[in-house]
Design a protein around this motif. Structure first.
Motif, short mmCIF file in Angstrom:
data_model
loop_
_atom_site.label_atom_id
_atom_site.label_comp_id
_atom_site.label_asym_id
_atom_site.label_seq_id
_atom_site.Cartn_x
_atom_site.Cartn_y
_atom_site.Cartn_z
N GLY A 1 0.88 -1.21 0.19
CA GLY A 1 -0.17 0.33 -0.04
C GLY A 1 0.97 1.11 -0.11
N ILE A 2 1.92 0.94 -0.95
CA ILE A 2 2.88 2.77 -0.99
C ILE A 2 3.39 2.76 -1.91
N GLU A 3 2.96 4.01 -2.68
CA GLU A 3 3.12 4.60 -3.88
C GLU A 3 4.54 5.64 -3.69
N ILE A 4 5.62 5.22 -4.28
CA ILE A 4 6.65 6.23 -5.00
C ILE A 4 6.61 7.36 -5.09
N VAL A 5 6.61 8.61 -4.97
CA VAL A 5 6.17 9.82 -5.28
C VAL A 5 7.16 10.23 -6.17
N GLY A 6 8.55 10.25 -5.58
CA GLY A 6 8.95 10.69 -6.48
C GLY A 6 10.87 10.22 -5.83
N GLU A 7 11.33 10.37 -6.66
CA GLU A 7 13.11 10.35 -6.58
C GLU A 7 13.56 12.26 -5.71
N ALA A 8 14.48 12.57 -5.79
CA ALA A 8 15.31 13.61 -5.42
C ALA A 8 16.92 13.65 -5.18
N ARG A 9 18.19 14.87 -5.78
CA ARG A 9 19.06 13.57 -5.35
C ARG A 9 19.43 15.18 -3.97
N ASP A 10 18.77 15.88 -3.68
CA ASP A 10 19.61 16.87 -2.22
C ASP A 10 18.29 17.42 -1.88
N GLY A 11 18.20 17.74 -0.88
CA GLY A 11 16.88 18.39 -0.20
C GLY A 11 16.89 19.02 -0.88
N ALA A 12 17.56 20.14 -1.72
CA ALA A 12 16.61 20.91 -2.81
C ALA A 12 15.48 20.76 -3.08
N GLU A 13 16.42 20.15 -3.83
CA GLU A 13 15.14 18.93 -5.06
C GLU A 13 13.85 18.30 -4.57
N ALA A 14 14.72 18.08 -3.34
CA ALA A 14 13.09 17.31 -2.74
C ALA A 14 12.20 18.08 -2.15
N LEU A 15 12.28 19.22 -1.48
CA LEU A 15 11.33 20.48 -1.33
C LEU A 15 10.45 20.95 -2.03
N GLU A 16 11.13 21.03 -3.79
CA GLU A 16 10.40 20.86 -4.90
C GLU A 16 9.39 20.18 -4.49
N ILE A 17 9.59 19.24 -5.18
CA ILE A 17 8.63 18.09 -5.50
C ILE A 17 7.11 18.48 -3.78
N MET A 18 8.45 18.45 -2.86
CA MET A 18 6.59 18.19 -1.97
C MET A 18 5.79 18.88 -2.21
N LYS A 19 6.41 20.48 -2.99
CA LYS A 19 5.60 21.77 -3.15
C LYS A 19 4.59 21.19 -4.54
N CYS A 20 4.79 20.16 -5.06
CA CYS A 20 3.85 19.51 -5.65
C CYS A 20 2.36 18.66 -5.62
N THR A 21 3.32 17.25 -4.47
CA THR A 21 2.54 16.80 -4.45
C THR A 21 2.94 16.62 -2.57
N GLY A 22 2.02 16.02 -1.97
CA GLY A 22 1.52 15.26 -0.46
C GLY A 22 3.40 14.42 -0.28
N VAL A 23 3.76 13.83 0.54
CA VAL A 23 4.69 13.92 1.15
C VAL A 23 3.70 12.69 2.22
N ASP A 24 3.63 11.71 2.84
CA ASP A 24 3.53 10.75 3.63
C ASP A 24 5.39 10.38 4.77
N ILE A 25 5.59 10.12 4.07
CA ILE A 25 7.31 9.16 4.26
C ILE A 25 8.65 10.27 3.79
N LEU A 26 9.31 10.19 4.74
CA LEU A 26 10.24 11.10 4.09
C LEU A 26 11.77 10.44 4.01
N LEU A 27 11.64 9.24 3.42
CA LEU A 27 12.65 8.65 3.27
C LEU A 27 14.80 9.12 2.76
N THR A 28 15.78 9.77 3.79
CA THR A 28 16.62 10.74 2.79
C THR A 28 17.59 10.13 3.47
N ASP A 29 18.70 10.54 3.11
CA ASP A 29 19.77 10.71 3.25
C ASP A 29 20.64 11.44 3.99
N ILE A 30 21.65 12.19 5.03
CA ILE A 30 22.53 13.20 5.58
C ILE A 30 23.23 13.43 4.78
#
Length: 532
Positions: free
Chosen positions: A27-56
């Protein structure tokens, strides 16, 4: 579905997480992939995200800065940090910044899946709790109108209301009484009983809701106000900056009447109470306004009265119940004279001095007259169900919700129904007497219900109805009795043959005569003659 965003500067790491686990099966959908935090924030502006799995460690914006941004802009998003053993201090900072859990690199596929599924379960529980909480909030918001009505009602109807608690409850509906003077106005729907007969209960509730709004909006220019319903009346609580007398209030009361006639299918009458400085005066003012309405009951619909007029009415002496006028009404009904019925009812009303009497005293006397009519119906064997319906239960409700004109019209109609039944019975009695005379004169002939009906110009069914009503028997039973009584007298003469007696009594078949004779006497004609 739960929406997962993967953030890692290594494409191989992102692809492995995406491809090696069957996310859809859980029941999990991959809504996007990002190379860094800035790109992730841009994706989150366009789609809702329930879980964020991120490197440091990532270029442009690392995982710690990303989590700080997400915690502020999207606090519902659950952040999972991925770090190596040598980055454990970063993981601790990430947890402090808002991450809910962390994974140590390199992580096995099952470890990643187990942790993400655990987070989805937490999200599911949180959503259920939020739904319950929202349901409670929604129910609480929906209960505001009822809380408002209850609090306003208790504020007025209770002798010693818990003021602090009631006023706090009213604050939830943005209702307060901050000004020094307090008074009440009561708005009554004229002839509500008739309105209820024309419209359904849902329409009636809508009308009363509209009337409350009209009353509150009309008085905005001169005071704070709040309206509630009491026994189908609208009670308007007024809170003013200065003492208001009737002359100041009447124009606004007239505006309520005008708007009610314009937007609603009825007129209203209004009672005005006095003003005083204490909030506890609401109850006193309500009683005054209610009494003012009843005191001018005789004046009819669309009236405006105040507490001073009600006080004047208390000086009048009430007359006793007019028994003589009651007898005149009953006599007019017995005669069936419609003009006399109307005249006697008007005299009955005039004897009550309604122009100087309260609604209660007038209505009680009219109700007593209804009982007299009901008793008269019982004594004269009139069908009370046809006159009063199922009983007298509806009459008090009708009188409580009607003006004097409608009450008298209904009373007159009831009296007319009784007179019509009595008149119909008199006519029926004369007709029945002629039917009986015909049967007694012609029973020796071959007559039947149908042949008698043709002779008196009525239907056979009506012949049966009259016999059942008047004698509690059928036409044929009555005819047999007359014939058998006649035959019994003839059997006393031994010179007459039984066959001749049967024929002379109206029976063409001697065998049938024997059957009928035995049914009514318990003996055959021969046995009857031998026993004489």
């Amino acid at each position: 579905m739960y929406r997962l965003l993967i953030v890692d500067d290594e494409e191989r790491a992102r692809t492995g997480i995406r491809m090696l686990i069957d996310w859809a099966a859980h029941g999990i959908e991959i809504v996007g992939e990002a190379r860094d935090g800035a790109e992730a924030l841009e994706i989150m502006k366009c789609t809702g995200v329930d879980i964020l799995l991120t490197d440091i460690r990532m270029p442009v914006m690392d995982g710690l800065e990303l989590i700080e941004h997400v915690s502020k802009s999207s606090p519902a998003t659950k952040c999972i940090i991925m770090s190596g053993y040598d980055e454990f201090s970063y993981a601790q900072k990430a947890m402090a910044a808002g991450a809910v859990d962390y994974l140590l690199k390199p992580s096995r596929r099952q470890e990643i899946l187990d942790l993400v599924v655990k987070i989805t379960n937490d999200i599911a529980k949180q959503r259920q709790e939020n739904e319950k909480l929202e349901g409670l909030r929604s129910g609480f918001r929906e209960s505001f109108p009822f809380l408002k009505e209850y609090a306003l009602n208790r504020l007025v109807m209770t002798e010693n209301p818990p003021l602090e608690r009631l006023l706090n409850n009213l604050m939830l509906s943005d209702i307060s009484f901050p000004l020094p003077f307090f008074g009440v106005l009561v708005v009554k729907i004229d002839n509500l009983h008739l309105v209820q007969q024309k419209f359904g209960s849902a329409d009636i509730e809508l009308f009363k809701y509209a009337l409350k709004n009209i009353a509150e909006e009309t008085f905005i220019p001169i005071c704070h106000s709040a309206a509630f319903e009491d026994n189908d009346d609208v009670v308007l609580l007024m809170n003013a900056d200065e003492w208001l007398d009737t002359k100041q209030i009447v124009p606004y009361a007239e505006a309520i009447q005008h708007n009610a006639m314009r937007f609603l299918p009825f007129t209203v009458s209004i009672g005005i109470g006095s003003f005083d400085r204490s909030i506890r005066h609401f109850r006193v003012s309500f009683l005054e306004a209610h009494k003012a309405l009843n005191a001018r009951f005789y004046e009819g619909d669309a009236k405006i009265t105040d507490y001073l007029e009600a006080a004047e009415e208390e000086d009048f002496t009430q007359t006793s119940y007019p028994l003589e006028n009651e007898r005149a009404v009953l006599q007019a009904i017995g005669k069936g004279d419609e003009a006399a019925i109307r005249s006697s009812l008007q005299e009955f009303l005039a004897s009550l001095k309604p122009e100087s009497s309260s609604k209660e005293s007038v209505v009680n006397s009219i109700y007593a007259l209804y009982f007299a009519l009901y008793r008269d119906c019982i004594e004269r064997n009139v069908n009370v169900n046809e006159v009063f319906g199922s009983g007298l239960d509806e009459i008090p409700r009708m009188m409580a919700r009607s003006g004097l004109e409608h009450i008298m019209a209904t009373l007159t109609e009831t009296a007319r129904k009784i007179a019509d039944q009595l008149s119909a019975r008199k006519n029926g009695n004369k007709l029945f007497e002629s039917i009986l005379a015909y049967v007694h004169e012609h029973f020796r002939l071959d007559i039947s219900r149908e042949s008698v009906a043709r002779e008196v110009y009525v239907t056979p069914g009506y012949i049966s109805y009259l016999f059942k009503q008047q004698l509690q028997t059928s036409f044929i039973e009555y005819l047999h009795r007359i014939r058998i009584e006649y035959a019994s007298r003839l059997l006393r003469d031994p010179s007459l043959r039984i066959s001749d007696i049967a024929h002379d009594s109206g029976y063409q078949d001697e065998k049938y005569f024997f059957q009928v004779f035995k049914k009514y006497t318990g003996m055959t004609p021969t046995q009857y003659r031998n026993n004489l």
